[in-house]
Enzyme design. Structure first.
Site, PDB file in Angstrom:
ATOM      1  N   CYS A   6       0.008 -12.884   7.233  1.00  0.00           N
ATOM      2  CA  CYS A   6      -0.686 -11.789   8.543  1.00  0.00           C
ATOM      3  C   CYS A   6       1.031 -11.503   9.269  1.00  0.00           C
ATOM      4  O   CYS A   6       1.223 -12.348  10.140  1.00  0.00           O
ATOM      5  CB  CYS A   6      -1.673 -11.648   9.622  1.00  0.00           C
ATOM      6  N   CYS A  60       4.018   2.940  -1.258  1.00  0.00           N
ATOM      7  CA  CYS A  60       3.517   1.603  -0.411  1.00  0.00           C
ATOM      8  C   CYS A  60       4.963   1.462   0.328  1.00  0.00           C
ATOM      9  O   CYS A  60       4.416  -0.576   0.331  1.00  0.00           O
ATOM     10  CB  CYS A  60       3.103   0.174  -1.658  1.00  0.00           C
TER      11      CYS A  60
END
Length: 387
Positions: free
Chosen positions: A21, A344
């Site tokens: 993350c 994406c």
């Protein structure tokens, strides 16, 4: 709303070691603003960009959890994630973006291993049996698939281990053994056998039911996938009279959703396993106006153009690398009325838009969708029409 791990670092003590993350230093609104600016910069020169569609709750959204198993320096069994750009395992019991039920199942498996004398794979010595565990959960049906990824199909503790796992987690609806006996660092191998249940789960998406196995390609954030695909359908403007091509069709998700609004759907995908799933999914949903084939998408489009086949709308959902030049040349030759590009990667999206707009098309509008909160990945849908 659940607490945002970006505002409470204690919710993710692994952030610095894991690296998965990359945006936890920002609040969620700040992350969305960063992603908006990036799409505006790359795609804005081609068309208007709508405000990004974020999540109400950007935590525990991953319905697919993959855990690597190994040994620490004290030879204790650990499970977790590979540190970014390495093959070092960061021990993780719970993750702020992974499904909590899946995390609990992984933890149970790790604790059960010693009592069944199951050894984990040790890359340094080349010994052991269990490499990874994969858990898929359907948020709509509640069905759960667990895959044990091992180096050998021989599982002497199969019956007692399966019985114990199901006793502790009766919510598991199927258990499979996937065999990865290669030296290649892949998550899953090509061979598989079912230990319990049907060997797959079913998930509902945009009114269709899809069969999802361990090796199926299926979006990992089902809530935002609904948003993404609904946006794509709205842009396509289907009336029921169109011939639709679903390029890079995978297990047929986009094509089967479109089939309810189109005259017929053609789906093309290079992965033969995915095409088999697409055909099975069409049968499961009673869809009779969709046809799927295993082929190179560019060659298939060229063949349609050479045969003067008329295609009204093309959905394209390429990998992060975007479309190759051959596919784009084939698309321009086929000349559909509309193209709905699901991307994406805004960098390769901008590159491909330059080719398409230089070949007689115009980009009408773009809609970014945050499929992967707390990471730098950005999904976008762009409507492209023949000029």
């Amino acid at each position: 709303m659940s607490p945002d791990p970006a505002k409470n670092p204690s919710l993710c003590p692994h952030a610095k070691k894991c690296g998965g993350c990359q945006m936890l230093n920002l609040s969620y609104p700040e992350q969305l603003a960063w992603k908006q600016r990036r799409v505006n910069k790359l795609v804005g020169p081609f068309c208007p960009v709508e405000p990004i569609l974020g999540m109400e709750d950007p935590t525990h959204y991953r319905a697919k959890v993959q855990a690597a198993f190994g040994l620490d320096r004290s030879h204790r069994i650990i499970s977790g994630v590979y540190q970014s750009s390495t093959h070092r395992i960061v021990p993780v019991d719970s993750c702020a973006i992974e499904d909590e039920t899946a995390d609990r199942i992984v933890g149970t498996i790790r604790r059960l291993l010693p009592s069944f004398k199951i050894k984990v794979w040790d890359e340094r010595s080349g010994t052991g049996w269990l490499r990874h565990v994969l858990v898929r959960r359907s948020f709509t049906t509640g069905q759960i698939l667990v895959a044990l990824v091992a180096v050998s199909p021989i599982f002497s503790a199969q019956r007692p281990f399966t019985a114990k796992l199901l006793a502790l987690h009766p919510e598991v609806t199927t258990l499979v053994l996937n065999v990865n006996d290669t030296d290649i660092p892949l998550w899953l191998g090509p061979r598989e056998k079912t230990l319990f249940g049907p060997g797959y789960i079913e998930d509902e998406l945009c009114g269709c039911v899809f069969r999802v196995s361990a090796r199926s390609f299926y979006q990992v954030n089902p809530r935002q996938t609904e948003v993404l695909y609904s946006t794509a359908m709205d842009m396509a403007g289907l009336t029921g009279a169109e011939t639709v091509l679903d390029a890079y069709c995978g297990v047929g998700t986009i094509g089967l959703i479109a089939s309810r609004r189109a005259r017929r759907v053609l789906g093309v995908e290079q992965n033969r396993d995915a095409v088999r799933d697409a055909i099975a999914n069409a049968r499961r949903n009673g869809v009779k106006n969709a046809w799927f084939t295993a082929a190179d998408a560019g060659a298939f489009l060229t063949g349609l153009a050479d045969e003067r086949e008329s295609v009204d709308v093309v959905f394209m959902d390429p990998p992060r690398a975007g479309s190759d030049p051959r596919f784009l040349r084939s698309l321009l030759k086929l000349a559909p009325k509309r193209v709905v590009y699901i991307s994406c990667n805004p960098d390769t999206l901008a590159r491909d838009l330059a080719v398409l707009t230089g070949g007689g098309y115009r980009a009408e509008r773009a809609q970014p969708v945050d499929m992967f909160p707390h990471s730098t990945h950005i999904e976008s849908v762009v409507l492209i029409s023949r000029a």
